[in-house]
Scaffold this motif. Structure first.
Motif: not given
Length: 199
Positions: A11-37
């Motif tokens: 489950k941790r790895e799933l979160i990390l993979e989803a976050a990495a994709k969003l950080f790459y596409e949107k940038g870290f600052q524009k990504t929220t925990i809601d986005d990852i969820g």
């Protein structure tokens, strides 16, 4: 590792993979925990079960991506057997291949380092200095035995590292060069840079 621990790690790895994709596409600052969820179809409390905040997620991504890359490359740099030319080619080939393999992580590492804690930045800087110094020593060795002809091994080290680290910005699997072609081309460029003609 127990079944429960395996499930937790998965489950941790799933979160990390989803976050990495969003950080790459949107940038870290524009990504929220809601986005990852939302990307995972889970709620914020689920994410917070595994990570304190998105900064903790970012630091874990750095720990994994940079840690694996650093260990693999340092194994090559710590090897003192064989010609300096062959070891430099091996190093650049691996470095380029890893940048292609971890293209998203490479982008995140360069773009989002500023969002890390001072402690984590300090740790990365120490590893980078060690990395650069060992690459410079490899080049110095090549200069000493007549394989390389370059005036400043440290600048050459930084130039090679910088050349490779930006591969993620322009490389495309649909581009003119395959990954294998690119690694060969970049290793030849590195040899040219230290005054050693490729075979």
């Amino acid at each position: 590792m127990s079944v429960k621990q395996n499930v937790k790690e998965y489950k941790r790895e799933l979160i990390l993979e989803a976050a990495a994709k969003l950080f790459y596409e949107k940038g870290f600052q524009k990504t929220t925990i809601d986005d990852i969820g939302s990307a995972l179809g889970v709620t914020k409390p689920f994410i917070y079960t595994y990570f304190e905040n998105k900064y903790a997620i970012l630091e874990q991504l750095f720990e994994q991506a940079y840690g694996e890359l650093h260990v693999d490359l340092m194994q090559v740099l710590n090897n003192r057997k064989g010609a300096a030319k062959d070891r430099l080619q091996q190093f650049v080939t691996l470095y380029v291949a890893k940048n292609i393999e971890y293209q998203k992580f490479s982008a995140i590492m360069l773009e989002e380092e500023k969002s890390l804690s001072a402690r984590k930045i300090g740790d990365i800087r120490r590893k980078q200095r060690d990395f650069d110094a060992k690459l410079a020593r490899l080049i110095e060795e090549g200069v000493s035995n007549g394989e390389f002809h370059v005036g400043d091994p440290m600048i050459a080290s930084l130039a090679i590292s910088g050349m490779v680290r930006w591969t993620h910005r322009w490389y495309s699997p649909q581009g003119r060069l395959s990954a294998a072609d690119l690694t060969r081309t970049m290793s030849d460029l590195a040899l040219n840079l230290v005054g050693c003609a490729p075979a």
